[in-house]
Design a protein around this motif. Sequence first.
Motif, PDB file in Angstrom:
ATOM      1  N   LYS A 188      41.984  80.860  28.186  1.00 10.47           N
ATOM      2  CA  LYS A 188      41.087  82.025  28.162  1.00 10.47           C
ATOM      3  C   LYS A 188      41.868  83.321  28.372  1.00 10.47           C
ATOM      4  O   LYS A 188      41.619  84.329  27.697  1.00 10.47           O
ATOM      5  N   LYS A 230      28.693  77.484  22.298  1.00 12.26           N
ATOM      6  CA  LYS A 230      28.889  77.788  23.714  1.00 12.26           C
ATOM      7  C   LYS A 230      29.955  76.872  24.311  1.00 12.26           C
ATOM      8  O   LYS A 230      30.789  77.303  25.117  1.00 12.26           O
ATOM      9  N   ASP A 269      33.349  78.013  26.147  1.00 10.90           N
ATOM     10  CA  ASP A 269      33.598  77.634  27.539  1.00 10.90           C
ATOM     11  C   ASP A 269      34.854  76.783  27.704  1.00 10.90           C
ATOM     12  O   ASP A 269      35.603  76.938  28.675  1.00 10.90           O
ATOM     13  N   GLU A 270      35.085  75.866  26.756  1.00 15.58           N
ATOM     14  CA  GLU A 270      36.189  74.910  26.922  1.00 15.58           C
ATOM     15  C   GLU A 270      37.452  75.311  26.169  1.00 15.58           C
ATOM     16  O   GLU A 270      38.527  74.780  26.438  1.00 15.58           O
TER      17      GLU A 270
END
Length: 605
Positions: free
Chosen positions: A360, A552, A556-557
């Motif tokens: 991220k 999503k 998120d992952e």
Amino acid sequence: MKKVVRTLATTLSLAMVLTACGGGSGSNKKDSGAAAEDSKKEFGIVFNAPSLVVKNEGEAIEGGTVNYGLINESPVEGIFEENLSQSQYDSYIQQLYQGGNLYNLDESFRIVSSDKVDINYDFENNQITWKLNKDLKWNDGTPVTSKDLAYSYEVVGHPDYTGVRYDPSEDERIIGMKEYHAGQADSISGLEMPDDQTLVVKYTKLTPATQWGAGMKPSLMPYHYLKDVAIKDLESCDQIRLKPLSWGPFYISSMVQGEKFELSANPNWYKGKPGLDKINVEVLSSSNVVAAMKAHKYDILSEVPSKAVNELKEVPGYQMVGKGQFYYSYLGFALGHYDKENENIIPNPDAKMANVNLRKAMGYAIDQMSIAEKFYKGNNTLAKSVILPVFTDFYNHDIEGYTYDVEKAKSLLDEAGYKDVDGDGFREDPKGQPLVIKLAMMSGGDTAEPLSQYYLQCWEQIGLKVELSTGRLIEMKNFYEMVQNEDPEIDVFAAAWGVGTNPSPKESYGNHAAFNLSRYTSETLQEPIDRITSDKASDPEFLAKAYKDFQKAVFDEVPVIPMQWRNEWTIVNKRLLNVDAGYGNGAEVTSTGDWKVTSDKPIEK
């Protein structure tokens, strides 16, 4: 299928590139409510062009030759069979001489009947019936038969098949396919040919996803021409690479392998004589596009490089139309292994990039909007998702994407325990060991080098030491070979997908997918993919929610970080008529067989 991230204007200096890392984040965000007002428009890119005919004027002459420029930085591979090829550039050429697909697409991009084939989905009896137009012929004069359609299933399902189109979770819904693929049967029992024009494909369960191509092989392979070639040798045989047959308006009559292709009118085309005598296709580098078009060397290009859009708009004699491209660039991560024997993705929890906060942080460290504006002249934009807005019902407007936020990136790394232990300005891993991340990136054009340096500078700004795999940029073919072979020199890779009209993420992110290049899966990611291909997907609300949940899960992952969407521009000389630059799912869509010209040479004013 795959695309190189295209080029930077030569006037853009490296100094300008590096300053983009210091850009503000305030201009990168867009109100999600405003986005919802126009579900097919994002940051000025319009994803709404079912049919987009370039409206040139004039009276057509008889025949004529069109010159087509195919933009690529190296020769095309030249595997002219969609069940075997992995290159979109091969597909460009095949689509030119075939004049499109065997089938049509409806407004939701479902596969439906055309004037070439009637398709009947029988969900009650779990079967699809294909009825071919009896007038279809190959360019050698041989009639197209149901065996040519069945042969696509037989080739892809064969134990010796060398391509990547076999999907056990979908294709093995065809009765008898599993046994055939395992070498336990000589034929596929679920394929029935009651006559020369009809193929019935029987499934254990016909799911709604089949309408977008799941468990379907809707292409023709000339059985009479290929039957004596061992299936393991098809990919390399002359019948595929040098002298492929065509059922469309044109066929390859001659070539300089990988570089030039002469497409001549098919004398046996089912609609009669095409509007043109020939289409000459030539591969050219993006760096030569502007000069070539100013010299009016080509009537039409496969695409217009983003860096050249504004300049080409000023060249007399041409029209340009634009739409959102079926494309996104992305940052992928080496997160596991693909077990070829069992066709499974096996994540590696000990991979260098396994920490989700590390991934991220690398996304938030890059100012994608500055890249779009400075590198691509505003013709690109931040990609928020791996599902495109053109899929109106499925696109998740709540996903904001990785907007530029250096402080957030640093905070994520701090939380995950990546800290500068020895004071050299670079972070060590959570165990205190040196961390050097290897980035693989493709060469080509004049963007790649400065863009790669931009990425390295952005990551250095948050304390990550990133170096180029092999110490340099990598030629495209070698790049994808290294990624697919899970080369240990690669931790992160910058790549792109040319997206098809089937929005299902199963082939790119599923737990059995060879094209899942990050080699990542999880229950959270796979569960919505399974819903997308389930029986319940006949409920539009159920299907839409599954797609939105999948997006999503990706956000998120972080198996990948979507980076850029882009406008796709088509440039057409004013002498060329009936060019349709749309998505191909309009009520009336033209093909290359409809192309005509108003003069012998390109118009120059």
